[in-house]
Motif scaffolding. Sequence first.
Motif, PDB file in Angstrom:
ATOM      1  N   LEU A  27      12.936  70.586 -23.570  1.00  0.00           N
ATOM      2  CA  LEU A  27      11.655  69.882 -23.548  1.00  0.00           C
ATOM      3  C   LEU A  27      11.812  68.473 -24.101  1.00  0.00           C
ATOM      4  O   LEU A  27      11.161  67.530 -23.643  1.00  0.00           O
ATOM      5  CB  LEU A  27      10.630  70.670 -24.369  1.00  0.00           C
ATOM      6  CG  LEU A  27       9.163  70.349 -24.121  1.00  0.00           C
ATOM      7  CD1 LEU A  27       8.818  70.587 -22.655  1.00  0.00           C
ATOM      8  CD2 LEU A  27       8.282  71.219 -25.000  1.00  0.00           C
ATOM      9  N   ARG A  28      12.714  68.326 -25.091  1.00  0.00           N
ATOM     10  CA  ARG A  28      12.933  67.003 -25.666  1.00  0.00           C
ATOM     11  C   ARG A  28      13.387  66.021 -24.588  1.00  0.00           C
ATOM     12  O   ARG A  28      12.976  64.861 -24.579  1.00  0.00           O
ATOM     13  CB  ARG A  28      13.973  67.076 -26.786  1.00  0.00           C
ATOM     14  CG  ARG A  28      14.184  65.731 -27.459  1.00  0.00           C
ATOM     15  CD  ARG A  28      15.410  65.677 -28.333  1.00  0.00           C
ATOM     16  NE  ARG A  28      15.234  66.443 -29.541  1.00  0.00           N
ATOM     17  CZ  ARG A  28      16.133  67.308 -29.998  1.00  0.00           C
ATOM     18  NH1 ARG A  28      17.249  67.482 -29.342  1.00  0.00           N
ATOM     19  NH2 ARG A  28      15.910  67.985 -31.082  1.00  0.00           N
ATOM     20  N   ILE A  73      11.082  71.002 -31.428  1.00  0.00           N
ATOM     21  CA  ILE A  73      11.036  71.090 -29.973  1.00  0.00           C
ATOM     22  C   ILE A  73      12.277  71.782 -29.418  1.00  0.00           C
ATOM     23  O   ILE A  73      13.352  71.737 -30.015  1.00  0.00           O
ATOM     24  CB  ILE A  73      10.922  69.652 -29.404  1.00  0.00           C
ATOM     25  CG1 ILE A  73      10.374  69.695 -28.000  1.00  0.00           C
ATOM     26  CG2 ILE A  73      12.250  68.955 -29.467  1.00  0.00           C
ATOM     27  CD1 ILE A  73      10.073  68.314 -27.459  1.00  0.00           C
ATOM     28  N   ARG A  74      12.106  72.448 -28.265  1.00  0.00           N
ATOM     29  CA  ARG A  74      13.256  72.983 -27.551  1.00  0.00           C
ATOM     30  C   ARG A  74      14.027  71.807 -26.960  1.00  0.00           C
ATOM     31  O   ARG A  74      13.409  70.872 -26.447  1.00  0.00           O
ATOM     32  CB  ARG A  74      12.783  73.887 -26.408  1.00  0.00           C
ATOM     33  CG  ARG A  74      12.574  75.330 -26.809  1.00  0.00           C
ATOM     34  CD  ARG A  74      12.231  76.173 -25.580  1.00  0.00           C
ATOM     35  NE  ARG A  74      10.914  75.851 -25.068  1.00  0.00           N
ATOM     36  CZ  ARG A  74      10.664  75.471 -23.820  1.00  0.00           C
ATOM     37  NH1 ARG A  74      11.636  75.352 -22.954  1.00  0.00           N
ATOM     38  NH2 ARG A  74       9.438  75.223 -23.436  1.00  0.00           N
ATOM     39  N   TYR A 101       8.324  66.583 -34.926  1.00  0.00           N
ATOM     40  CA  TYR A 101       8.304  67.569 -33.849  1.00  0.00           C
ATOM     41  C   TYR A 101       9.565  67.452 -32.985  1.00  0.00           C
ATOM     42  O   TYR A 101      10.238  68.449 -32.710  1.00  0.00           O
ATOM     43  CB  TYR A 101       7.045  67.371 -33.009  1.00  0.00           C
ATOM     44  CG  TYR A 101       6.950  68.304 -31.836  1.00  0.00           C
ATOM     45  CD1 TYR A 101       6.836  69.685 -32.039  1.00  0.00           C
ATOM     46  CD2 TYR A 101       6.988  67.830 -30.535  1.00  0.00           C
ATOM     47  CE1 TYR A 101       6.765  70.543 -30.967  1.00  0.00           C
ATOM     48  CE2 TYR A 101       6.908  68.691 -29.463  1.00  0.00           C
ATOM     49  CZ  TYR A 101       6.802  70.050 -29.684  1.00  0.00           C
ATOM     50  OH  TYR A 101       6.745  70.903 -28.623  1.00  0.00           O
ATOM     51  N   LEU A 102       9.890  66.213 -32.608  1.00  0.00           N
ATOM     52  CA  LEU A 102      11.055  66.017 -31.735  1.00  0.00           C
ATOM     53  C   LEU A 102      12.351  66.383 -32.436  1.00  0.00           C
ATOM     54  O   LEU A 102      13.282  66.897 -31.820  1.00  0.00           O
ATOM     55  CB  LEU A 102      11.139  64.552 -31.291  1.00  0.00           C
ATOM     56  CG  LEU A 102      10.116  64.092 -30.270  1.00  0.00           C
ATOM     57  CD1 LEU A 102      10.296  62.606 -29.985  1.00  0.00           C
ATOM     58  CD2 LEU A 102      10.240  64.888 -28.975  1.00  0.00           C
ATOM     59  N   ILE A 139      10.189  64.852 -22.946  1.00  0.00           N
ATOM     60  CA  ILE A 139       9.216  64.114 -23.760  1.00  0.00           C
ATOM     61  C   ILE A 139       9.725  62.725 -24.144  1.00  0.00           C
ATOM     62  O   ILE A 139       8.971  61.748 -24.113  1.00  0.00           O
ATOM     63  CB  ILE A 139       8.883  64.903 -25.046  1.00  0.00           C
ATOM     64  CG1 ILE A 139       8.388  66.305 -24.702  1.00  0.00           C
ATOM     65  CG2 ILE A 139       7.899  64.147 -25.920  1.00  0.00           C
ATOM     66  CD1 ILE A 139       6.914  66.449 -24.548  1.00  0.00           C
TER      67      ILE A 139
END
Lengths: 264, 308
Positions: free
Chosen positions: B119-120, B115-116, B110-111, B123
């Motif tokens: 957002l990374r 992901i945008r 996902y990362l 997170i």
Amino acid sequence: MGLLVNEPNAVKAIKADVKNFNFYYGQKQAVKDVNFSVYQNKVTALIGPSGCGKSTLLRSLNRIHDLYKGFKTEGEVILHPEQINILDKSIDPTFVRMRVGMVFQKPNPFPKSIYENVVYGLKIRGLKKRALLEQKCEESLKAAGLWDEVKDRLDQLATGLSGGQQQRLCIARALAVEPDLLLLDEPTSALDPISTSVIEDLVIELKNKVTILIVTHNLQQAARCSDFTAFMYLGELIEFGETNKLFTKPQNVKTENYITGRFG
Amino acid sequence: MANGNSSIISGYDEKRLAHVKRRESWVAFILFLASLSTLLTVFSIIVILVTESLPFFKTVSIIDFLTQKEWTPLFDQAQYGILPLISGTLTTTWVAMLIALPSGIIIAAYLSEFIRPSLREIIKPLLEIFAAIPTVVYGYFALLFVTPVLQKFFPELPGFNMFSAGIVMGFMIIPYVSSLVEDAMRSVSKEVREASFALGASKLETTFKVVLPAASSGIIAALILSISRALGETMIVAIAAGMQPQIAFSPFQAAQTLTAFIVQVSLGDAPHGSIGYQSIYVAGLTLFCMTLILNLIGFYFRKQAQSK
Ligand SMILES: Nc1ncnc2c1ncn2[C@@H]1O[C@H](COP(=O)(O)OP(=O)(O)OP(=O)(O)O)[C@@H](O)[C@H]1O
Ligand SMILES: [Mg+2]
């Protein structure tokens, strides 16, 4: 800048029509109002000096730009016979890529076996029968002129092949899914002269099966392999026409300068 | 430079070259000392582990040590079978890996792929906080929160058990796995991704059929490192898994791990030189051998991957 076109005399089927095509990276315009047709079962070469927008144009035809951000396109690229506009945002890029295959400048096999590389696109399209996959794998490798060299080691890693073999594997991988249009972006620029001529022969042979649009820096290559040539300069299409006419009687002085090696 | 342009252009100035050479050899020497010091540390740890363990094996035979089913070195009727501690260690480790590996890989995918970027940036630091929490806190969290919750579903679950210790340990290890796997995935070239997309693959297909397999050596590295981490984890198991050395392969039991045993004896008053004291080193040596074997396996896989 007037566009000089020495129209082909015989009427030929058209695979794709590029119409008033503009491309912007952010503010920077990389391709300016380009118009030309890609004829079915012919090889069309895109030539021009470095940075003139050849790759940008080519990569628009299978929507690879969609993987990244910060670009804008204008105009249309109509794919025949379906008459769909490839650039249309409402068309799923995957749908376009299912029909328009691409081989890149640097050979980029997956770090998987030779067999898995070739059948990857077929598996993506839902083919599961091992026998059918094996048959397609053999056909594609034969079409790419690689079968005899790898038939005994289909289960070995593709990254272990030589550069020229890897590139032919990439061509086989693209051919396996039977695209309508195959885009080749300087497919031989990373290869030695022998591998290059093998791939050039291949291109000529393949046009019976698939329409080809090839970007090349190598003018001999364009002259040798292609039926039509488009010459681009600083983002504009300067001249488009049948290869032998464009190379023997260029209509535009820029084309003449380029093919005689006076610049670029 | 005093002697003018000619020497700069020819690039040849003996004094300057000699100076550069001297400086380089000094730097090289300091770097050598630095690496030597880590090597020496590792080496002396091994030497101490082995020398302090040797007297133990004068009293206990290696065969008994590896085959006896009870570990009670501090009792009057002492038994010296290491298997109970090994079983506790392996059980908590596999429970932890069962949690950490799949979730770590999914988070990494996902990362790295979905992901945008904005957002990374949020997170990733949050994940790293997981790794910064002291393990004591994890231990009491397992004992006082996770176990009672689990007991609602499994009423027979004892208050001390390897299940909740393993689960919490797994959560603690997730950031290790995800960051290692993410690095490996992000180092997969753009060209290979483009090849997959150009063949009509979706993002999900590209991620799981191309990028993840291409990152497999990184995933093996993550696996090895995080298993080593789980094998050596101490506080969580000492607090939440219990202190009864018993051969237990079901995580729904209490058991003692090698590390928990070391803590127990260190906190007690086993006199220097006694067999109880020596048994700490023996447990440490056993743990060391387990991680060593693991790393050798990892080394073998990496060699395999390279030779292909
Ligand atoms: N991702 C990008 N962002 C911004 N500008 C770009 C990007 N990619 C290419 N360009 C610019 O767009 C122009 C056209 O680039 P393009 O790669 O299409 O050239 P090309 O004709 O393929 O050149 P070459 O023969 O060297 O491959 C160049 O000026 C280049 O600097
Ligand atoms: Mg290019």
